[in-house]
Design a protein around this motif. Structure first.
Motif, mmCIF file in Angstrom:
data_model
loop_
_atom_site.group_PDB
_atom_site.id
_atom_site.type_symbol
_atom_site.label_atom_id
_atom_site.label_comp_id
_atom_site.label_asym_id
_atom_site.label_seq_id
_atom_site.Cartn_x
_atom_site.Cartn_y
_atom_site.Cartn_z
ATOM 1 N N MET A 25 0.819 -1.204 0.000
ATOM 2 C CA MET A 25 0.000 0.000 0.000
ATOM 3 C C MET A 25 0.861 1.266 0.000
ATOM 4 S SD MET A 25 -3.109 -1.026 2.557
ATOM 5 C CE MET A 25 -3.676 0.648 2.640
ATOM 6 N N TRP A 26 1.915 1.286 0.809
ATOM 7 C CA TRP A 26 2.693 2.508 0.957
ATOM 8 C C TRP A 26 3.841 2.634 -0.029
ATOM 9 C CZ3 TRP A 26 1.200 1.026 6.244
ATOM 10 C CH2 TRP A 26 0.237 1.881 6.759
ATOM 11 N N SER A 27 4.314 1.561 -0.604
ATOM 12 C CA SER A 27 5.445 1.674 -1.522
ATOM 13 C C SER A 27 5.015 1.569 -2.976
ATOM 14 C CB SER A 27 6.481 0.601 -1.221
ATOM 15 O OG SER A 27 5.995 -0.665 -1.599
ATOM 16 N N GLY A 28 3.812 1.206 -3.246
ATOM 17 C CA GLY A 28 3.351 1.088 -4.616
ATOM 18 C C GLY A 28 3.707 -0.246 -5.248
ATOM 19 N N GLY A 29 4.159 -1.191 -4.488
ATOM 20 C CA GLY A 29 4.476 -2.513 -5.016
ATOM 21 C C GLY A 29 5.949 -2.692 -5.306
ATOM 22 N N ILE A 30 6.291 -3.847 -5.822
ATOM 23 C CA ILE A 30 7.696 -4.175 -6.058
ATOM 24 C C ILE A 30 8.192 -3.557 -7.361
ATOM 25 C CG2 ILE A 30 9.275 -6.091 -6.522
ATOM 26 C CD1 ILE A 30 7.599 -7.767 -4.624
ATOM 27 N N GLY A 31 7.406 -3.606 -8.425
ATOM 28 C CA GLY A 31 7.851 -3.151 -9.732
ATOM 29 C C GLY A 31 7.688 -1.670 -9.986
ATOM 30 N N HIS A 32 7.256 -0.909 -9.018
ATOM 31 C CA HIS A 32 7.009 0.518 -9.208
ATOM 32 C C HIS A 32 8.334 1.269 -9.211
ATOM 33 C CE1 HIS A 32 4.717 4.205 -9.118
ATOM 34 N NE2 HIS A 32 5.448 4.633 -8.120
ATOM 35 N N LYS A 33 8.623 1.984 -10.305
ATOM 36 C CA LYS A 33 9.844 2.764 -10.390
ATOM 37 C C LYS A 33 9.485 4.241 -10.370
ATOM 38 C CE LYS A 33 12.462 -0.632 -12.971
ATOM 39 N NZ LYS A 33 13.220 -0.921 -14.187
ATOM 40 N N LYS A 34 10.127 4.966 -9.493
ATOM 41 C CA LYS A 34 9.898 6.398 -9.418
ATOM 42 C C LYS A 34 10.833 7.090 -10.390
ATOM 43 C CE LYS A 34 8.440 6.371 -4.644
ATOM 44 N NZ LYS A 34 8.666 6.863 -3.289
ATOM 45 N N GLN A 35 10.293 8.044 -11.129
ATOM 46 C CA GLN A 35 11.092 8.783 -12.087
ATOM 47 C C GLN A 35 11.401 10.145 -11.485
ATOM 48 O OE1 GLN A 35 9.177 9.556 -15.801
ATOM 49 N NE2 GLN A 35 11.110 9.463 -16.916
ATOM 50 N N VAL A 36 12.669 10.401 -11.296
ATOM 51 C CA VAL A 36 13.105 11.644 -10.680
ATOM 52 C C VAL A 36 13.915 12.428 -11.698
ATOM 53 C CG1 VAL A 36 14.444 12.646 -8.802
ATOM 54 C CG2 VAL A 36 13.151 10.544 -8.413
ATOM 55 N N ASP A 37 13.552 13.679 -11.904
ATOM 56 C CA ASP A 37 14.269 14.548 -12.825
ATOM 57 C C ASP A 37 14.889 15.683 -12.015
ATOM 58 O OD1 ASP A 37 15.259 15.808 -15.042
ATOM 59 O OD2 ASP A 37 13.351 16.729 -15.598
ATOM 60 N N VAL A 38 16.201 15.661 -11.923
ATOM 61 C CA VAL A 38 16.908 16.684 -11.158
ATOM 62 C C VAL A 38 17.699 17.533 -12.138
ATOM 63 C CG1 VAL A 38 18.615 17.109 -9.368
ATOM 64 C CG2 VAL A 38 17.066 15.164 -9.173
ATOM 65 N N ASN A 39 17.407 18.825 -12.158
ATOM 66 C CA ASN A 39 18.092 19.756 -13.039
ATOM 67 C C ASN A 39 18.643 20.885 -12.178
ATOM 68 O OD1 ASN A 39 19.077 21.217 -15.123
ATOM 69 N ND2 ASN A 39 17.100 21.772 -16.005
ATOM 70 N N ILE A 40 19.955 20.881 -11.990
ATOM 71 C CA ILE A 40 20.593 21.903 -11.163
ATOM 72 C C ILE A 40 21.386 22.817 -12.071
ATOM 73 C CG2 ILE A 40 22.241 22.326 -9.317
ATOM 74 C CD1 ILE A 40 21.497 19.587 -8.216
ATOM 75 N N SER A 41 21.084 24.093 -12.002
ATOM 76 C CA SER A 41 21.775 25.080 -12.817
ATOM 77 C C SER A 41 22.342 26.137 -11.888
ATOM 78 C CB SER A 41 20.804 25.712 -13.814
ATOM 79 O OG SER A 41 21.467 26.713 -14.546
ATOM 80 N N ALA A 42 23.661 26.171 -11.793
ATOM 81 C CA ALA A 42 24.310 27.160 -10.938
ATOM 82 C C ALA A 42 25.458 27.785 -11.709
ATOM 83 C CB ALA A 42 24.833 26.496 -9.671
ATOM 84 N N SER A 43 25.514 29.104 -11.669
ATOM 85 C CA SER A 43 26.608 29.786 -12.358
ATOM 86 C C SER A 43 27.680 30.146 -11.340
ATOM 87 C CB SER A 43 26.093 31.035 -13.065
ATOM 88 O OG SER A 43 25.498 31.900 -12.132
ATOM 89 N N ALA A 44 28.919 29.957 -11.722
ATOM 90 C CA ALA A 44 30.037 30.283 -10.838
ATOM 91 C C ALA A 44 30.277 31.785 -10.859
ATOM 92 C CB ALA A 44 31.286 29.536 -11.277
ATOM 93 N N PRO A 45 30.634 32.346 -9.734
ATOM 94 C CA PRO A 45 30.903 33.790 -9.723
ATOM 95 C C PRO A 45 32.197 34.101 -10.483
ATOM 96 C CG PRO A 45 31.419 32.824 -7.599
ATOM 97 C CD PRO A 45 30.781 31.747 -8.416
ATOM 98 N N LYS A 46 32.219 35.293 -11.103
ATOM 99 C CA LYS A 46 33.418 35.691 -11.853
ATOM 100 C C LYS A 46 34.424 36.248 -10.872
ATOM 101 C CE LYS A 46 34.844 38.486 -15.792
ATOM 102 N NZ LYS A 46 35.974 37.693 -16.069
#
Length: 63
Positions: free
Chosen positions: A32-53
Motif C-alpha cells: 500500500m505505501w510503496s506502490g508494489g515491487i515493480g514501481h519505479k519512481k522517475q526523478v528529474d533533477v536539473n541543477i543550474s548554478a553559475s560560478a561567480p566571476k
C-alpha cells in the motif's frame, strides 16, 4: 500428591495464527505505501548554478 497440569499447548497454535496475521498485515502495508515491487519512481533533477566571476590576478612585477 497434587497432579501436574501442563498449560500452553493451545497457546502455541494461537501464537502461530497471530504471527501469520501480523506477517500478512506487514506485506499488505508494504504494497500500500510503496506502490508494489515493480514501481519505479522517475526523478528529474536539473541543477543550474553559475560560478561567480573572480577578479583578475595582479600582474607579476617586472613583466
Amino acid at each position: 500428591m497434587a497432579e501436574q497440569t501442563s498449560s500452553g499447548g493451545g497457546n502455541s497454535g494461537l501464537a502461530f495464527i497471530v504471527g501469520g496475521l501480523v506477517v500478512i498485515v506487514a506485506v499488505l502495508a508494504f504494497f500500500m505505501w510503496s506502490g508494489g515491487i515493480g514501481h519505479k519512481k522517475q526523478v528529474d533533477v536539473n541543477i543550474s548554478a553559475s560560478a561567480p566571476k573572480l577578479p583578475d590576478a595582479p600582474k607579476a612585477p617586472g613583466g
